[in-house]
Design a protein around this motif. Structure first.
Motif, PDB file in Angstrom:
ATOM      1  N   ILE A 117       8.916  -8.031   1.404  1.00 49.23           N
ATOM      2  CA  ILE A 117       7.850  -7.075   1.108  1.00 49.23           C
ATOM      3  C   ILE A 117       6.934  -6.887   2.316  1.00 49.23           C
ATOM      4  CG2 ILE A 117       6.248  -8.790   0.163  1.00 49.23           C
ATOM      5  CD1 ILE A 117       6.786  -5.252  -1.233  1.00 49.23           C
ATOM      6  N   ALA A 118       6.880  -7.893   3.213  1.00 47.45           N
ATOM      7  CA  ALA A 118       5.932  -7.866   4.334  1.00 47.45           C
ATOM      8  C   ALA A 118       6.425  -7.057   5.522  1.00 47.45           C
ATOM      9  CB  ALA A 118       5.634  -9.291   4.793  1.00 47.45           C
ATOM     10  N   ASN A 125      10.007   0.668   4.785  1.00 45.77           N
ATOM     11  CA  ASN A 125       8.800   1.165   4.123  1.00 45.77           C
ATOM     12  C   ASN A 125       9.021   2.520   3.469  1.00 45.77           C
ATOM     13  OD1 ASN A 125       7.110  -1.019   4.618  1.00 45.77           O
ATOM     14  ND2 ASN A 125       6.487  -0.257   6.620  1.00 45.77           N
ATOM     15  N   THR A 126       9.961   3.292   4.011  1.00 43.38           N
ATOM     16  CA  THR A 126      10.235   4.634   3.478  1.00 43.38           C
ATOM     17  C   THR A 126      11.095   4.582   2.221  1.00 43.38           C
ATOM     18  OG1 THR A 126      10.088   5.597   5.700  1.00 43.38           O
ATOM     19  CG2 THR A 126      11.216   6.899   4.017  1.00 43.38           C
ATOM     20  N   ILE A 127      12.078   3.698   2.202  1.00 40.12           N
ATOM     21  CA  ILE A 127      13.036   3.663   1.085  1.00 40.12           C
ATOM     22  C   ILE A 127      12.820   2.468   0.161  1.00 40.12           C
ATOM     23  CG2 ILE A 127      15.482   3.504   0.474  1.00 40.12           C
ATOM     24  CD1 ILE A 127      16.114   4.968   3.086  1.00 40.12           C
ATOM     25  N   TRP A 128      12.769   1.276   0.730  1.00 40.40           N
ATOM     26  CA  TRP A 128      12.762   0.068  -0.096  1.00 40.40           C
ATOM     27  C   TRP A 128      11.446  -0.141  -0.841  1.00 40.40           C
ATOM     28  CZ3 TRP A 128      16.579   0.628   3.319  1.00 40.40           C
ATOM     29  CH2 TRP A 128      17.807   0.035   3.037  1.00 40.40           C
ATOM     30  N   ILE A 129      10.307   0.015  -0.133  1.00 41.21           N
ATOM     31  CA  ILE A 129       9.016  -0.274  -0.769  1.00 41.21           C
ATOM     32  C   ILE A 129       8.763   0.642  -1.974  1.00 41.21           C
ATOM     33  CG2 ILE A 129       6.523  -0.400  -0.454  1.00 41.21           C
ATOM     34  CD1 ILE A 129       8.118  -2.675   0.885  1.00 41.21           C
ATOM     35  N   PRO A 130       8.992   1.966  -1.872  1.00 42.05           N
ATOM     36  CA  PRO A 130       8.813   2.809  -3.062  1.00 42.05           C
ATOM     37  C   PRO A 130       9.713   2.398  -4.228  1.00 42.05           C
ATOM     38  CG  PRO A 130       8.877   4.176  -1.093  1.00 42.05           C
ATOM     39  CD  PRO A 130       9.262   2.789  -0.670  1.00 42.05           C
ATOM     40  N   CYS A 149       2.200  -7.799  -1.997  1.00 45.51           N
ATOM     41  CA  CYS A 149       2.657  -6.756  -2.926  1.00 45.51           C
ATOM     42  C   CYS A 149       1.519  -5.806  -3.277  1.00 45.51           C
ATOM     43  CB  CYS A 149       3.215  -7.394  -4.197  1.00 45.51           C
ATOM     44  SG  CYS A 149       4.813  -8.210  -4.023  1.00 45.51           S
ATOM     45  N   LEU A 150       0.346  -6.365  -3.540  1.00 42.98           N
ATOM     46  CA  LEU A 150      -0.810  -5.530  -3.885  1.00 42.98           C
ATOM     47  C   LEU A 150      -1.197  -4.635  -2.713  1.00 42.98           C
ATOM     48  CD1 LEU A 150      -2.940  -8.179  -5.821  1.00 42.98           C
ATOM     49  CD2 LEU A 150      -1.688  -6.245  -6.798  1.00 42.98           C
ATOM     50  N   ARG A 151      -1.148  -5.190  -1.485  1.00 42.49           N
ATOM     51  CA  ARG A 151      -1.477  -4.383  -0.311  1.00 42.49           C
ATOM     52  C   ARG A 151      -0.458  -3.271  -0.084  1.00 42.49           C
ATOM     53  NH1 ARG A 151      -2.705  -9.480   2.087  1.00 42.49           N
ATOM     54  NH2 ARG A 151      -0.842  -9.399   3.395  1.00 42.49           N
ATOM     55  N   LYS A 152       0.760  -3.473  -0.561  1.00 46.07           N
ATOM     56  CA  LYS A 152       1.812  -2.456  -0.423  1.00 46.07           C
ATOM     57  C   LYS A 152       1.773  -1.434  -1.560  1.00 46.07           C
ATOM     58  CE  LYS A 152       4.215  -3.986   3.232  1.00 46.07           C
ATOM     59  NZ  LYS A 152       4.771  -3.218   4.353  1.00 46.07           N
ATOM     60  N   GLY A 153       0.765  -1.513  -2.406  1.00 42.05           N
ATOM     61  CA  GLY A 153       0.578  -0.502  -3.433  1.00 42.05           C
ATOM     62  C   GLY A 153       1.306  -0.755  -4.735  1.00 42.05           C
ATOM     63  N   ILE A 154       1.767  -1.968  -4.973  1.00 34.68           N
ATOM     64  CA  ILE A 154       2.417  -2.285  -6.241  1.00 34.68           C
ATOM     65  C   ILE A 154       1.331  -2.541  -7.290  1.00 34.68           C
ATOM     66  CG2 ILE A 154       3.881  -3.961  -7.452  1.00 34.68           C
ATOM     67  CD1 ILE A 154       5.364  -4.340  -4.788  1.00 34.68           C
ATOM     68  N   PRO A 155       1.402  -1.877  -8.436  1.00 36.28           N
ATOM     69  CA  PRO A 155       0.355  -2.035  -9.459  1.00 36.28           C
ATOM     70  C   PRO A 155       0.229  -3.482  -9.942  1.00 36.28           C
ATOM     71  CG  PRO A 155       1.744  -0.127  -9.931  1.00 36.28           C
ATOM     72  CD  PRO A 155       2.413  -0.876  -8.816  1.00 36.28           C
ATOM     73  N   THR A 156      -1.001  -3.913 -10.121  1.00 34.85           N
ATOM     74  CA  THR A 156      -1.275  -5.288 -10.538  1.00 34.85           C
ATOM     75  C   THR A 156      -0.549  -5.649 -11.821  1.00 34.85           C
ATOM     76  OG1 THR A 156      -3.474  -5.123  -9.549  1.00 34.85           O
ATOM     77  CG2 THR A 156      -3.117  -6.914 -11.110  1.00 34.85           C
ATOM     78  N   GLU A 157      -0.500  -4.698 -12.771  1.00 31.28           N
ATOM     79  CA  GLU A 157       0.072  -5.002 -14.089  1.00 31.28           C
ATOM     80  C   GLU A 157       1.590  -5.221 -14.038  1.00 31.28           C
ATOM     81  OE1 GLU A 157      -0.374  -0.482 -13.712  1.00 31.28           O
ATOM     82  OE2 GLU A 157      -1.561  -2.266 -13.270  1.00 31.28           O
TER      83      GLU A 157
END
Length: 380
Positions: A117-118, A125-130, A149-157
Motif C-alpha cells: 500500500i505504501a 497508484n493508478t491501477i492497484w490503489i483504486p 491505508c487511510l492516507r491512501k484514501g481508503i475509508p475508515t469503515e
C-alpha cells in the motif's frame, strides 16, 4: 457462521520464503477449518499448500504473465465453482479479486502488508490503489499499515487490523537438536544474536554489522551473530543485500569471525531450536517510508520461544515488540542506542525475559487469528 466458499488468490506462498508467504499459508489453513477454501497461487506452491484446500496453479514468472493467467483462472473458477468471497492475499492480486468480485456480484477482501500500500510507483497508484479502495473489506497487518491505508484514501469503515499469528505454544524444546547445533558451529560459551529473514536493504543487516556489531563485540567479546536467511531470488523488491557484502563489511571491522551464515531453514524443529538457543533476536530494520516493514512476524516467533528482540521502532514493528517486556524498541536509525540496548539485553535476567516474551506472544496464537478472520467474514 454458515460455511462459505472462499477463493484466495496470492503469489506469496511457500516454498517462496518470507513473512508474507508464511502468513498467506496460515490464512488458507485457518479458514479451511470452517470453510471450503479454493487456493490459487504459483504452481510450485502445490506440494506445500494446506491439505484442506483445493489448489489451482499458474506460472510464477514473469510477473505480468502470473497476473494475466491468475486473472483468467480466477474468472473460470468463479464460473464453475461459484465462490462466495474472493480474498486477495496481498495488494498485488487486489485488482483480480476486486474486479471479478464486482462482475460476479460477490464480496472481496484484501489483506494489506505494508509495502503493497505504501509504494509510490505511478502505475501501482493508478491501477492497484483504486482497486484496493473498492474492496468490500481491507485487513491491515498493523497499526502503521492501517495509517498508510487511510492516507491512501481508503475509508475508515472498510479497514480492520488483524495482526499476523504465531504457533503458540511453540514446538517443545529439543535439547538434542540444540546441543548438536552448538557442537556443529562451536557455540559453547557464546552469546548468540540471531537475525531471521531475507537479506534486503530494508532489513538493514549490513548497516547493523558496520555500525553496531563492532561495539557489541568490543563490550562482549564472545558474541556471535547468526544469520538465518539469504538473498531472495524471487522477490519483487530488488533492493537486496548479500552475504558477500555483509562479510566484506565485517572484514573491514575485523569481526568476520563473529558472523555465521546458516542460510534458509525449512525444517520447523531446526528453526525452533535456533530461537531457543539464541540470547537475543536483532531486528535492525531501516526506516524507509516507501518500503516499510509491515509488521515483523519474526519478532513474535522469537518471543514465543522466550527470545527477546531488539529493534528499531519503525513500521509495524511497534506492534510486534512490547518495549521492556518482549524486547527493546530503539529510535529509528539510532545505532548507538541499538548497541546499548543489545548489550543491556544480553546482561538482563534470562528467566524474566523468557517469561515476559512468552506471555506477550500468546495473544498472537493462530487460533486467535482465525477467530478474528471469521469475525470479518461474518460482518462482510
Amino acid at each position: 457462521m454458515n460455511k462459505k466458499k472462499i477463493l484466495i488468490v496470492t503469489r506469496n506462498l511457500p516454498p517462496l520464503i518470507g513473512g508474507m508467504e508464511r502468513l498467506n499459508w496460515h490464512i488458507a489453513d485457518e479458514l479451511s477449518h470452517e470453510n471450503e477454501i479454493l487456493l490459487l497461487s504459483h504452481k510450485d506452491a502445490q506440494n506445500t499448500a494446506p491439505q484442506n484446500c483445493n489448489f489451482y496453479g499458474v506460472r510464477l514468472n514473469p510477473l505480468p504473465l502470473f497476473l494475466i493467467t491468475a486473472f483468467i483462472k480466477t474468472f473460470l473458477i468463479c464460473v464453475v465453482k461459484k465462490p462466495d468471497i474472493l480474498f486477495a492475499g496481498s495488494g498485488l492480486t487486489a485488482p483480480i479479486t476486486v474486479l471479478l468480485a464486482k462482475i460476479f456480484r460477490i464480496k472481496s477482501i484484501v489483506y494489506i502488508h505494508g509495502l503493497d500500500i505504501a509504494t509510490n510507483h505511478w502505475l501501482y497508484n493508478t491501477i492497484w490503489i483504486p482497486m484496493i479502495r473498492a474492496a468490500d473489506r481491507i485487513i491491515a497487518n498493523s497499526t502503521p499499515t492501517q495509517d498508510i491505508c487511510l492516507r491512501k484514501g481508503i475509508p475508515t469503515e472498510k479497514i480492520c487490523i488483524i495482526y499476523p499469528g504465531v504457533t503458540y505454544p511453540p514446538l517443545p524444546q529439543d535439547n538434542e537438536i540444540i546441543e548438536s547445533i552448538r557442537e556443529k558451529y562451536h557455540l559453547h560459551d557464546k552469546k548468540i544474536l540471531i537475525s531471521v529473514g531475507r537479506l534486503t536493504q530494508r532489513k538493514g543487516l549490513n548497516e547493523f554489522v558496520a555500525l553496531a556489531l563492532p561495539n557489541i563485540i568490543k563490550n562482549i567479546p564472545n558474541t556471535v551473530l547468526v544469520v538465518i536467511g539469504d538473498t531472495p531470488s524471487q522477490s519483487l523488491n530488488k533492493n537486496l543485500q548479500s552475504k558477500e557484502l555483509i562479510l566484506e563489511t565485517a572484514a573491514k571491522h575485523d569481526i568476520a569471525g563473529h558472523i555465521l551464515f546458516v542460510g534458509n531453514i525449512s525444517e520447523d524443529y531446526v528453526l525452533s531450536s535456533w530461537y531457543y538457543l539464541a540470547d537475543i533476536h536483532v531486528f535492525p530494520v531501516k526506516h524507509i517510508p516507501d518500503d516499510p516493514e509491515g509488521f515483523g512476524m519474526v519478532a513474535i516467533e522469537a518471543a514465543a520461544h522466550g527470545t527477546p528482540t531488539v529493534a528499531f521502532a519503525t513500521g509495524g514493528i511497534v506492534d510486534a515488540v512490547q518495549n521492556n517486556e518482549s524486547g527493546y524498541l530503539v529510535e529509528k536509525n539510532d545505532y548507538t542506542s541499538f548497541t546499548q540496548a543489545t548489550i543491556k539485553a544480553l546482561h538482563r535476567d534470562e528467566q524474566n525475559w523468557r517469561r515476559n516474551c512468552c506471555d506477550f506472544s500468546a495473544q498472537f496464537a493462530w487460533s486467535k487469528f482465525e477467530k478474528k478472520l471469521i469475525k470479518v467474514l461474518i460482518g462482510i
